[in-house]
Scaffold this active site. Sequence first.
Site, PDB file in Angstrom:
ATOM      1  N   ASN A   1      -2.896   6.428  11.019  1.00 18.73           N
ATOM      2  CA  ASN A   1      -4.218   7.042  10.899  1.00 18.73           C
ATOM      3  C   ASN A   1      -4.894   7.320  12.240  1.00 18.73           C
ATOM      4  O   ASN A   1      -5.886   8.021  12.282  1.00 18.73           O
ATOM      5  CB  ASN A   1      -5.138   6.190  10.014  1.00 18.73           C
ATOM      6  CG  ASN A   1      -5.096   4.728  10.355  1.00 18.73           C
ATOM      7  OD1 ASN A   1      -4.037   4.156  10.603  1.00 18.73           O
ATOM      8  ND2 ASN A   1      -6.248   4.104  10.378  1.00 18.73           N
TER       9      ASN A   1
ATOM     10  N   GLN B   1      -2.432   8.846   4.809  1.00 21.61           N
ATOM     11  CA  GLN B   1      -2.709   9.937   5.744  1.00 21.61           C
ATOM     12  C   GLN B   1      -1.737  11.105   5.627  1.00 21.61           C
ATOM     13  O   GLN B   1      -1.945  12.127   6.270  1.00 21.61           O
ATOM     14  CB  GLN B   1      -2.693   9.401   7.191  1.00 21.61           C
ATOM     15  CG  GLN B   1      -3.842   8.457   7.509  1.00 21.61           C
ATOM     16  CD  GLN B   1      -5.198   9.151   7.573  1.00 21.61           C
ATOM     17  OE1 GLN B   1      -5.295  10.385   7.681  1.00 21.61           O
ATOM     18  NE2 GLN B   1      -6.266   8.368   7.511  1.00 21.61           N
TER      19      GLN B   1
ATOM     20  N   THR C   1     -12.705   0.439 -16.961  1.00 22.87           N
ATOM     21  CA  THR C   1     -12.885   1.797 -17.498  1.00 22.87           C
ATOM     22  C   THR C   1     -12.557   2.827 -16.420  1.00 22.87           C
ATOM     23  O   THR C   1     -13.036   2.713 -15.286  1.00 22.87           O
ATOM     24  CB  THR C   1     -14.334   1.979 -17.982  1.00 22.87           C
ATOM     25  OG1 THR C   1     -14.597   0.954 -18.937  1.00 22.87           O
ATOM     26  CG2 THR C   1     -14.561   3.344 -18.592  1.00 22.87           C
TER      27      THR C   1
ATOM     28  N   CYS D   1     -12.392   2.583   9.536  1.00 22.95           N
ATOM     29  CA  CYS D   1     -12.335   1.267   8.895  1.00 22.95           C
ATOM     30  C   CYS D   1     -12.340   0.130   9.899  1.00 22.95           C
ATOM     31  O   CYS D   1     -12.477  -1.023   9.518  1.00 22.95           O
ATOM     32  CB  CYS D   1     -11.094   1.169   8.025  1.00 22.95           C
ATOM     33  SG  CYS D   1     -11.072   2.414   6.755  1.00 22.95           S
TER      34      CYS D   1
HETATM   35  N1  PMP Z   1      -4.671   3.251   4.721  1.00 22.14           N
HETATM   36  C1  PMP Z   1      -4.840   4.198   5.655  1.00 22.14           C
HETATM   37  C2  PMP Z   1      -3.693   4.560   6.553  1.00 22.14           C
HETATM   38  C3  PMP Z   1      -6.085   4.822   5.787  1.00 22.14           C
HETATM   39  O1  PMP Z   1      -6.247   5.755   6.730  1.00 22.14           O
HETATM   40  C4  PMP Z   1      -7.145   4.459   4.926  1.00 22.14           C
HETATM   41  C5  PMP Z   1      -8.498   5.108   5.030  1.00 22.14           C
HETATM   42  N2  PMP Z   1      -9.053   5.085   6.293  1.00 22.14           N
HETATM   43  C6  PMP Z   1      -6.903   3.464   3.952  1.00 22.14           C
HETATM   44  C7  PMP Z   1      -5.654   2.889   3.883  1.00 22.14           C
HETATM   45  C8  PMP Z   1      -7.980   3.043   3.009  1.00 22.14           C
HETATM   46  O2  PMP Z   1      -8.191   4.040   2.072  1.00 22.14           O
HETATM   47  P1  PMP Z   1      -9.467   4.057   1.108  1.00 22.14           P
HETATM   48  O3  PMP Z   1     -10.567   4.649   1.915  1.00 22.14           O
HETATM   49  O4  PMP Z   1      -9.059   4.942  -0.022  1.00 22.14           O
HETATM   50  O5  PMP Z   1      -9.721   2.673   0.686  1.00 22.14           O
END
Ligand code: PMP
Length: 372
Positions: free
Chosen positions: A150, A178, A242, A330
């Site tokens: 990512n 990604q 759900t 993240c």
């Molecule tokens: N794995 C990778 C390689 C990501 O880039 C991301 C999102 N930044 C995620 C997992 C997490 O995905 P989500 O936002 O759907 O929780």
Amino acid sequence: MLYLDNSATTPLLPEVKDAMLPYLLEEFGNPSSKYYSLAINAKEAVESARTHVARLIGCSNNEITFTSGSTETNNMIIKGTADYYHSKGNHIITSKAEHPSVLDTCKFLESKGYEVTYLEVDRYGRISVEDLQGSIKDTTILVTLMWGNNELGSLNPIEQISNICLNRNVLFHTDATQVVGKIHFSLEDYPGITFLSCSAHKFHGPKGTGTAYIRQDQYGISTPITPLIHGGGQENGLRSGTLAVHNIVGMGKAAELALRNLKINIETLVELEEELITVLEKKFSSHILFNNDSKDKIPGVLNVQFIGINNEILVKKLAPIMAVSTGSACSSSKPSHVLQSAGFSLEQVRNTVRFSLSHIVNKEDLVLFNNL
Ligand code: PMP
């Protein structure tokens, strides 16, 4: 505002919004209810979305489980495998360049007595297949390695990893968040991939919805894992709760469009990336370095070092006119563990900005760089 942070999330396409709206309004039925049309319509919409997602990644409908996104899917597969195969072994293999939803899940499992091997990565964040071969042992129950990184955009050697896991009889999970909708692949060509994670909001679908691909054998039996979420038994008992019908419909529409336009979208991304490299080199000439590899990567992702310039300051300064990022959304509060694991110094990490394009970016808008 020029939006160049498409690895963090992508805007919803208008067609996706239009497909979703009825399921937020008049078609509000619960797909697990029975007999009346609102319920049947909701169920049909979910199943149609499942077909589109399955087609996009090249698997059968029954191998698709809807989740809230890749964070949940990564947790579900890793914890679910660890628990289910506990009597067979307690060893998991991953890499140092994975997403936090994989790394922190592995750390959690270590605290519960599992053993985790974190493979080293090269200068571009890729693992070595020799290291992987050498790390598999009798107690290994799962290999979890991302398909595309990512931050650096690099692709791991997934075909070789898939073959190694198949030959050594080890389950293989790949976080493909990604790459889905960005590169062409079909799971039919990767018999060693047992599990895959993907997320709708990375390919112009809604946030909060994703998929777990769970391989079935030739008799239609799913690879067993322990569910992460227990309850009403939705999604074949694998993911209770759900279903978020409107989001699932959005993911289905986004998958349909991504597959239909994959070839042209990739061509557009490659063209946009070339243009972005040209404008960056023209503007900053010898003051920038590209951290990313130029080949075997996700099209449209550039990871650029601005020598001597703090990335936080640069990103903030650009913010009124352009959205770019210092790395993954993240883990944006910490210096990138991905770049550090790839051998970059803390100073180089702090000088780095990620640009991530989408096929809907206008090439003409990239001239904005000339006015900086
Ligand atoms: N794995 C990778 C390689 C990501 O880039 C991301 C999102 N930044 C995620 C997992 C997490 O995905 P989500 O936002 O759907 O929780």
